[in-house]
Design an enzyme around this catalytic site. Structure first.
Site, PDB file in Angstrom:
ATOM      1  N   ASP A 105       0.843  -1.196   0.000  1.00  0.00           N
ATOM      2  CA  ASP A 105       0.000   0.000   0.000  1.00  0.00           C
ATOM      3  C   ASP A 105       0.887   1.259   0.000  1.00  0.00           C
ATOM      4  O   ASP A 105       1.819   1.359   0.816  1.00  0.00           O
ATOM      5  CB  ASP A 105      -0.869  -0.047   1.277  1.00  0.00           C
ATOM      6  N   HIS A 142      -9.316   4.952  -2.377  1.00  0.00           N
ATOM      7  CA  HIS A 142      -8.612   5.001  -1.085  1.00  0.00           C
ATOM      8  C   HIS A 142      -9.477   5.770  -0.082  1.00  0.00           C
ATOM      9  O   HIS A 142     -10.518   6.325  -0.437  1.00  0.00           O
ATOM     10  CB  HIS A 142      -7.266   5.713  -1.251  1.00  0.00           C
ATOM     11  N   HIS A 154      -7.672  10.106   3.708  1.00  0.00           N
ATOM     12  CA  HIS A 154      -7.284   9.099   4.698  1.00  0.00           C
ATOM     13  C   HIS A 154      -7.647   9.550   6.108  1.00  0.00           C
ATOM     14  O   HIS A 154      -7.774  10.748   6.361  1.00  0.00           O
ATOM     15  CB  HIS A 154      -5.771   8.840   4.621  1.00  0.00           C
TER      16      HIS A 154
HETATM   17  P1  13P Z   1      -8.873   4.966   5.489  1.00  0.00           P
HETATM   18  O1  13P Z   1      -7.995   5.863   6.294  1.00  0.00           O
HETATM   19  O2  13P Z   1     -10.152   5.658   5.111  1.00  0.00           O
HETATM   20  O3  13P Z   1      -9.156   3.662   6.151  1.00  0.00           O
HETATM   21  O4  13P Z   1      -8.123   4.671   4.105  1.00  0.00           O
HETATM   22  C1  13P Z   1      -7.161   3.641   4.028  1.00  0.00           C
HETATM   23  C2  13P Z   1      -6.392   3.660   2.764  1.00  0.00           C
HETATM   24  O5  13P Z   1      -6.708   4.335   1.803  1.00  0.00           O
HETATM   25  C3  13P Z   1      -5.196   2.822   2.709  1.00  0.00           C
HETATM   26  O6  13P Z   1      -4.489   2.967   1.521  1.00  0.00           O
HETATM   27  O1  G3H Z   2      -3.204   5.022   3.563  1.00  0.00           O
HETATM   28  C1  G3H Z   2      -2.523   4.678   4.525  1.00  0.00           C
HETATM   29  C2  G3H Z   2      -2.927   3.526   5.344  1.00  0.00           C
HETATM   30  O2  G3H Z   2      -3.978   3.860   6.193  1.00  0.00           O
HETATM   31  C3  G3H Z   2      -1.744   2.955   6.061  1.00  0.00           C
HETATM   32  O3  G3H Z   2      -1.362   3.729   7.147  1.00  0.00           O
HETATM   33  O4  G3H Z   2       1.058   4.114   6.740  1.00  0.00           O
HETATM   34  O5  G3H Z   2       0.084   4.374   9.043  1.00  0.00           O
HETATM   35  O6  G3H Z   2       0.343   2.102   8.014  1.00  0.00           O
HETATM   36  P1  G3H Z   2       0.131   3.588   7.776  1.00  0.00           P
HETATM   37 ZN    ZN Z   3      -4.592   4.987   0.772  1.00  0.00          ZN
END
Ligand code: 13P
Ligand code: G3H
Ligand code: ZN
Length: 315
Positions: free
Chosen positions: A81, A210, A179
């Protein structure tokens, strides 16, 4: 069974979306597999750069390989990701990931294309598929003028050029989400008008959403009642997932909601059991609650009950 996201998208396109869930540890891994099998859903495991370094990049790999053995019926993709170029190559060369996301959305258009193209070439040479991002995710404030807000969203005409020139397998589009737990300050929501224009230019091409946690208000209230401070938290309306799926969204990313389940379970448990200092009782509650959350979310995504059909398609 680990498959590419491309295979899952072939089954889902236009009908439903696959849940892409971020994990960091053992309890999330167990809850994730249980919830997806309970709801008979194919799914995507997302591993962020932060998750890879939380313990060791090999640790999550070991957990997932074990879960694959324990829950042998499961069909899922293992996806990086929001990768940078270096992390993408590390995952491509690991022999474990079936899919990577190169996120060069911060770069200007030509640079984004250049970086994405390099990652696509390296990934495709090994049978790995690539998601890239165009546009800027982020809170679109109510007071911001329409022109200014639209400038951050994915430009449909650019989306077509981007896909053609990079050879990417799926595209993360900015259509109004952001996010985290504080997505909308007012009545904003998904920009279906922009999504429809993107699909018109890229018919049949898998799109990714996302920032799609729904931040359930009941969850927020329970966290706050147990000592949390999440006033004003707000997410995407999960009843809109089905419409997004008909417009080409095949992957919906959810991380924050899972974190909220974790926070609620732990806050309530230690509030109600102040003399407890054992990690297992609360861990067991979390795994069960997380599984329940995943199964319910898959119903909203439309992926619940699709496992056998996907298995049949895979042959
Ligand atoms: P959320 O913060 O809405 O859960 O989105 C997660 C995401 O896009 C991870 O790539
Ligand atoms: O988009 C980001 C995801 O929510 C992952 O979050 O980088 O804190 O693991 P993180
Ligand atoms: Zn994301």
């Amino acid at each position: 069974m680990i498959v590419t996201t491309k295979k899952l998208f072939e089954a889902a396109y236009g009908k439903y979306a696959i849940g892409a869930y971020n994990i960091n540890n053992l309890e999330q891994t167990m809850g994730l597999f249980r919830g997806n099998l309970e709801s008979q859903s194919p799914f995507i495991i997302q591993i962020s750069k932060g998750a890879r370094s939380y313990t060791h990049k090999k640790m999550l790999e070991g957990l997932i390989r074990s879960a694959d053995e324990i829950f042998h019926e499961a069909v899922f993709a293992v996806h990086l990701d929001h990768g940078d170029e270096e992390t993408c190559y590390d995952c491509i060369n690991s022999g474990f990931y079936s899919s990577v996301m190169i996120d060069a959305s911060h770069a200007e258009f030509e640079k984004n294309i250049e970086i994405t193209r390099r990652v696509v070439e390296a990934a495709h040479a090994k049978g790995i598929v690539v998601e890239a991002e165009l546009g800027q995710l982020g809170g679109v404030e109510e007071h911001v003028a329409v022109d200014e807000a639209n400038a951050k969203l994915t430009d449909p005409a650019q989306a077509l050029e981007f896909v053609q020139r990079t050879g990417v397998d799926s595209l993360a589009c900015a259509i109004g989400t952001s996010h985290g737990a504080f997505k909308f300050s007012g009545s904003q929501g998904l920009r279906f008008d922009v999504l429809a224009q993107i699909q018109e230019r890229l018919p049949g091409f898998p799109l990714v959403m996302h920032g799609s946690s729904s931040v359930p208000q009941e969850e927020v209230a329970r966290i706050n009642a147990a000592g949390g401070k999440l006033d004003g938290a707000k997410g995407v309306n999960e009843d809109e997932f089905a419409r997004a799926a008909t417009l080409g969204v095949t992957k919906i990313n959810i991380d924050t909601d899972g974190r909220l389940v974790w926070t609620r379970v732990h806050r309530e448990h230690f509030r109600d059991n102040p003399s407890d200092f054992d990690l297992r009782p609360v861990g067991k509650i979390f795994m069960a609650e997380y599984a329940k959350f995943i199964a319910a979310k898959n119903v909203k995504l439309g992926s619940a009950g699709q496992l056998q059909a996907v298995r049949a398609l895979l042959g």
